[in-house]
Write a protein that holds these residues in place. Structure first.
Motif, PDB file in Angstrom:
ATOM      1  N   ALA A 159       0.861  -1.178   0.000  1.00 32.02           N
ATOM      2  CA  ALA A 159       0.000   0.000   0.000  1.00 32.02           C
ATOM      3  C   ALA A 159       0.900   1.231   0.000  1.00 32.02           C
ATOM      4  O   ALA A 159       2.073   1.159   0.375  1.00 32.02           O
ATOM      5  CB  ALA A 159      -0.901  -0.013   1.227  1.00 32.02           C
ATOM      6  N   PHE A 160       0.356   2.355  -0.396  1.00 29.42           N
ATOM      7  CA  PHE A 160       1.175   3.545  -0.566  1.00 29.42           C
ATOM      8  C   PHE A 160       0.716   4.673   0.345  1.00 29.42           C
ATOM      9  O   PHE A 160      -0.466   4.808   0.643  1.00 29.42           O
ATOM     10  CB  PHE A 160       1.122   4.007  -2.027  1.00 29.42           C
ATOM     11  N   TYR A 161       1.680   5.472   0.758  1.00 32.63           N
ATOM     12  CA  TYR A 161       1.387   6.649   1.567  1.00 32.63           C
ATOM     13  C   TYR A 161       2.187   7.830   1.028  1.00 32.63           C
ATOM     14  O   TYR A 161       3.129   7.652   0.242  1.00 32.63           O
ATOM     15  CB  TYR A 161       1.721   6.413   3.040  1.00 32.63           C
ATOM     16  N   VAL A 217       4.937   6.719  -1.678  1.00 34.08           N
ATOM     17  CA  VAL A 217       4.618   6.874  -3.097  1.00 34.08           C
ATOM     18  C   VAL A 217       5.641   7.769  -3.786  1.00 34.08           C
ATOM     19  O   VAL A 217       5.927   7.584  -4.977  1.00 34.08           O
ATOM     20  CB  VAL A 217       3.168   7.368  -3.304  1.00 34.08           C
ATOM     21  N   ASP A 218       6.223   8.731  -3.079  1.00 39.36           N
ATOM     22  CA  ASP A 218       7.230   9.616  -3.687  1.00 39.36           C
ATOM     23  C   ASP A 218       8.496   8.848  -4.065  1.00 39.36           C
ATOM     24  O   ASP A 218       9.210   9.248  -4.972  1.00 39.36           O
ATOM     25  CB  ASP A 218       7.574  10.762  -2.735  1.00 39.36           C
ATOM     26  N   GLU A 219       8.776   7.745  -3.377  1.00 38.10           N
ATOM     27  CA  GLU A 219       9.941   6.934  -3.725  1.00 38.10           C
ATOM     28  C   GLU A 219       9.756   6.272  -5.079  1.00 38.10           C
ATOM     29  O   GLU A 219      10.709   6.022  -5.809  1.00 38.10           O
ATOM     30  CB  GLU A 219      10.208   5.867  -2.666  1.00 38.10           C
ATOM     31  N   LEU A 220       8.515   5.998  -5.451  1.00 34.57           N
ATOM     32  CA  LEU A 220       8.233   5.388  -6.746  1.00 34.57           C
ATOM     33  C   LEU A 220       8.335   6.387  -7.877  1.00 34.57           C
ATOM     34  O   LEU A 220       8.737   6.053  -8.974  1.00 34.57           O
ATOM     35  CB  LEU A 220       6.831   4.778  -6.757  1.00 34.57           C
TER      36      LEU A 220
END
Length: 135
Positions: free
Chosen positions: A2-4, A129-132
């Motif tokens: 899941a993403f944050y 999510v910013d890492e993606l």
């Protein structure tokens, strides 16, 4: 997984869940359910297509609907305007909006803590999510 993402509000940083990509569809759910059971994909799909209508009909009797392993669905209503001065002013025509509410299933330990939430995968992994996206 899941993403944050990190969000700044009123000078403080908070975490917020983020949904990515297109939503899974009823076909995806039917496929997964049929793989996990002896019920065919077509039969599973047919049941899922009718689920919303059946839940709506059952809730129209003024009762909630509890689905084991999923949770409880119930109706909520809102009133138009800012309220009434007396109870006699409230009628069914006062209802402006109806919503379906949902409480995910959970169980409690004897000490009051939450023991189990079936709709949350026990192997859930959170990813920024910013890492993606490289931001």
């Amino acid at each position: 997984m899941a993403f944050y993402k990190k969000v700044k509000l009123n000078g403080k940083w908070y975490v917020r869940a983020v949904t990515v990509g297109d939503p899974f569809t009823i076909e995806d759910v039917a496929n997964r359910l049929s793989e996990a059971s002896t019920v065919s994909r077509a039969d599973t799909y047919a049941v899922l297509v009718q689920l919303g209508e059946v839940l709506g009909e059952l809730m129209s009797f003024g009762r909630s609907v509890k689905l084991k392993g999923v949770g409880t669905f119930y109706l909520s209503c809102r009133m138009r305007g800012v309220g009434a001065d007396t109870p006699e002013e409230i009628t069914k025509s006062s209802i402006n909006d109806v919503k379906v509410c949902f409480i995910p299933e959970y169980s409690r330990r004897q000490n009051g803590g939450i023991a189990k939430r079936p709709m949350i995968d026990k192997h859930l992994e959170w990813v920024d999510v910013d890492e993606l996206t490289g931001e």
